[in-house]
Design a protein around this motif. Structure first.
Motif, short mmCIF file in Angstrom:
data_model
loop_
_atom_site.label_atom_id
_atom_site.label_comp_id
_atom_site.label_asym_id
_atom_site.label_seq_id
_atom_site.Cartn_x
_atom_site.Cartn_y
_atom_site.Cartn_z
N LEU A 7 0.83 -1.20 0.00
CA LEU A 7 0.00 0.00 0.00
C LEU A 7 0.87 1.26 0.00
N TRP A 8 1.92 1.28 0.83
CA TRP A 8 2.81 2.44 0.87
C TRP A 8 3.56 2.60 -0.44
N ALA A 9 3.97 1.48 -1.04
CA ALA A 9 4.66 1.55 -2.33
C ALA A 9 3.73 2.10 -3.41
N ALA A 10 2.49 1.66 -3.41
CA ALA A 10 1.52 2.16 -4.38
C ALA A 10 1.26 3.65 -4.18
N LEU A 11 1.11 4.07 -2.94
CA LEU A 11 0.89 5.48 -2.64
C LEU A 11 2.10 6.32 -3.08
N GLY A 12 3.29 5.80 -2.83
CA GLY A 12 4.50 6.50 -3.26
C GLY A 12 4.56 6.66 -4.77
N LEU A 13 4.17 5.63 -5.50
CA LEU A 13 4.16 5.72 -6.97
C LEU A 13 3.13 6.73 -7.46
N VAL A 14 1.96 6.76 -6.83
CA VAL A 14 0.94 7.74 -7.20
C VAL A 14 1.47 9.14 -6.99
N LEU A 15 2.08 9.41 -5.85
CA LEU A 15 2.61 10.74 -5.57
C LEU A 15 3.73 11.10 -6.54
N LEU A 16 4.57 10.15 -6.87
CA LEU A 16 5.64 10.39 -7.82
C LEU A 16 5.08 10.77 -9.19
N ILE A 17 4.12 10.00 -9.68
CA ILE A 17 3.54 10.27 -10.99
C ILE A 17 2.77 11.58 -10.99
N GLU A 18 2.01 11.83 -9.93
CA GLU A 18 1.23 13.06 -9.84
C GLU A 18 2.13 14.30 -9.77
N GLY A 19 3.32 14.16 -9.23
CA GLY A 19 4.22 15.29 -9.10
C GLY A 19 5.02 15.60 -10.35
N LEU A 20 5.03 14.70 -11.32
CA LEU A 20 5.86 14.91 -12.50
C LEU A 20 5.39 16.10 -13.34
#
Length: 62
Positions: A7-20
């Motif tokens: 769950l934390w890994a998925a949330l981290g990926l979402v934040l990474l993609i959203e911040g690009l």
């Protein structure tokens, strides 16, 4: 990986993609949000529904 780590890994990926986009093109990001403000609630809900369905499809495939 246990459930919470996934769950934390998925949330981290979402934040990474959203911040690009704001990182790469802040003016484009601002234009996109100005266009979003022009949409009616039903149109925004439909886009949200498409996102949820796409996410569910990706989860089903994994």
């Amino acid at each position: 990986m246990d459930g919470f780590a996934s769950l934390w890994a998925a949330l981290g990926l979402v934040l990474l993609i959203e911040g690009l986009l704001p990182l790469i093109s802040p003016a484009g990001w601002r234009r996109m949000f100005l266009q979003l403000l022009q949409l009616r609630d039903g149109q925004i809900r439909f886009c949200g529904l498409l996102g949820v369905l796409a996410g569910l499809a990706l989860l089903a495939l994994s």
